[in-house]
Design an enzyme around this catalytic site. Structure first.
Site, PDB file in Angstrom:
ATOM      1  N   SER A   3     -16.895 -16.067  32.095  1.00 54.53           N
ATOM      2  CA  SER A   3     -17.236 -15.467  31.552  1.00 54.53           C
ATOM      3  C   SER A   3     -19.020 -17.018  30.760  1.00 54.53           C
ATOM      4  O   SER A   3     -18.106 -18.071  31.526  1.00 54.53           O
ATOM      5  CB  SER A   3     -16.665 -15.097  29.926  1.00 54.53           C
ATOM      6  N   LYS A   4     -19.726 -16.019  29.756  1.00 54.21           N
ATOM      7  CA  LYS A   4     -20.210 -17.611  29.085  1.00 54.21           C
ATOM      8  C   LYS A   4     -19.829 -19.569  29.130  1.00 54.21           C
ATOM      9  O   LYS A   4     -20.294 -19.876  29.547  1.00 54.21           O
ATOM     10  CB  LYS A   4     -21.782 -16.680  28.808  1.00 54.21           C
ATOM     11  N   ARG A   5     -18.447 -18.734  28.072  1.00 58.37           N
ATOM     12  CA  ARG A   5     -17.905 -19.986  27.767  1.00 58.37           C
ATOM     13  C   ARG A   5     -17.792 -20.808  29.160  1.00 58.37           C
ATOM     14  O   ARG A   5     -17.483 -22.407  28.608  1.00 58.37           O
ATOM     15  CB  ARG A   5     -16.966 -19.233  26.898  1.00 58.37           C
TER      16      ARG A   5
END
Length: 421
Positions: free
Chosen positions: A201-203
């Site tokens: 994910s974007k994290r």
């Protein structure tokens, strides 16, 4: 039987790299087998549809080199077909009405089983599957109904998709069985994880093709890397061209364990691809990248700088920071100049007389100065590097001075010398 596969993304935003990897495996399978790869936009959830996403999906596929066969199709364009089939199931007693919607009647007992292309035999308890909605109360089909009908209509032979769809498969198989239709072969790929073991994910960083494009990755490098996320040719081969991947790809070597996205390995691989380019093509790619990012720097100077960075940066997006000193003023940190006053003063003097102002005579002059001042090269050259580039890390110092030119180089060295007073 000729292989015919499809990718059916939802038009809800930039395509996630995990979904793009799924598309790539479908594409490789089709091309290896001499079959077809179709693109169908699964737009049954109009409340989440983003019009621009349709263009973004196609552009991402094009940039990566995933060409599709025939025209792009849209699920809701077949609305009448879906409604007709739902009424057939209703009339046959395989479905029932529920508050204006039509639901499929799933078996209450037993299992729905299939031989999964990736995971082998799967037996899914029917009691875990609810009676799925076929048509909503407004007449629109659901994903679980439209998808298997469209797959049959499109003569899809194999459905290779993420393992988050495993719970959807029993209902889709039961619907096709109730209609007396043959189901395609299903294969469910494991998810792509970050290094922390969680779904990417974007994290974790970049997660869409556009993210990687903006950062300056080459499409052929990203293509190569994604092909190795859950598939391998052997335990040694890493760098493979598109043609080699098509030739070597087999679904039997798809892995059933989650793949871990390693950003460092991708950066390494991208660097390998960048260094393999001819100097001319490298410069072309760099110029095109900067234009795409709307960075309006002098093209001739960019092309002259290209050979200095080709072996030093891992992606084209590193160029503005690494070589930006050639195109804008710098403000060196005085702390990094500490102890360099004598070298800066001497450099200003010896460089004034260098003819021609080119890398080799510049190097000879500065090395001679360092010897006279009894300084080691690192002690001698770091203050000059910081003065003219603003950083301790840069392309070759002597070549950088040549590109900056005598006037700019001397002005920056003098400004740095004054900053030490």
């Amino acid at each position: 039987m000729s292989v015919r596969v499809r990718m059916a993304p939802s038009p809800t935003g930039l395509p996630h790299i995990g979904n793009v990897r799924t598309a790539l495996f479908n594409w490789l399978f089709a091309r290896h087998e001499g079959g077809e790869f179709l693109l169908r936009i699964e737009n049954t959830d109009v409340g989440r549809e983003v019009a621009a996403a349709v263009d973004q999906i196609q552009e991402s596929f094009r940039w990566l080199g995933l060409d599709w066969d025939g025209a792009v199709t849209f699920t809701l364009d077949r609305l009448e077909r879906h409604q007709k089939v739902a009424r057939e199931l209703l009339a046959a007693g395989n479905a029932y009405e529920d508050e204006g919607a039509i639901r499929f009647r799933m078996p209450d007992e037993g299992v729905t089983a299939w031989d999964d292309l990736v995971r082998g035999r799967i037996e899914y308890p029917n009691e875990k599957v609810h009676d799925v909605v076929l048509l909503r109360s407004d007449g629109r089909p659901t994903y679980n109904f439209a998808t298997p009908i469209d797959d049959v209509d499109d003569r899809i032979t194999h459905v290779i998709r993420g393992d988050d769809h495993i719970p959807n498969t029993p209902a889709q198989l039961q619907i096709l069985a109730a209609l007396g239709l043959d189901a395609p072969v299903y294969g469910h790929l494991p998810q792509v994880h970050g290094e922390d073991g969680r779904r990417l994910s974007k994290r974790h960083g970049a997660v869409s093709v556009e993210d990687f494009r903006v950062q300056g990755y080459l499409p052929e490098a990203l293509f190569n890397y994604l092909a190795l996320l859950g598939w391998s040719y052997d335990d040694r081969t890493t760098i493979m061209s598109r043609d080699e991947l098509v030739e070597r790809f087999t679904v039997e070597r798809l892995g059933a364990s989650p793949a871990v996205f390693d950003y460092q390995k991708l950066a390494w691989m991208n660097g390998v691809y960048l260094r393999a380019l001819s100097p001319e093509e490298y410069a072309d790619r760099l110029v095109a990248y900067l234009r795409e990012r709307e960075i309006d720097w002098d093209e001739e100077l960019v092309r002259r700088a290209a050979p200095l960075v080709q072996d030093k940066i891992a992606k084209l997006g590193d160029f503005p920071e690494f070589a930006g000193f050639l195109f804008r003023d710098v403000e060196p940190d005085p702390a990094l100049l500490d102890g360099g006053g004598a070298m800066l003063a001497g450099a200003r003097e010896v460089l004034s007389g260098v003819e021609p102002f080119a890398a080799e005579p510049i190097e000879a002059a500065l090395r001679g100065l360092a010897e006279r001042l009894e300084l080691k090269p690192r002690q001698a050259f770091q203050p000059i590097r910081v003065a003219v580039t603003g950083s301790k890390v840069s392309p070759g110092l002597f070549e950088s001075l040549e590109l900056l030119g005598r006037d700019t180089s001397l002005a920056r060295i003098e400004a740095a010398r004054r900053a030490l007073r």
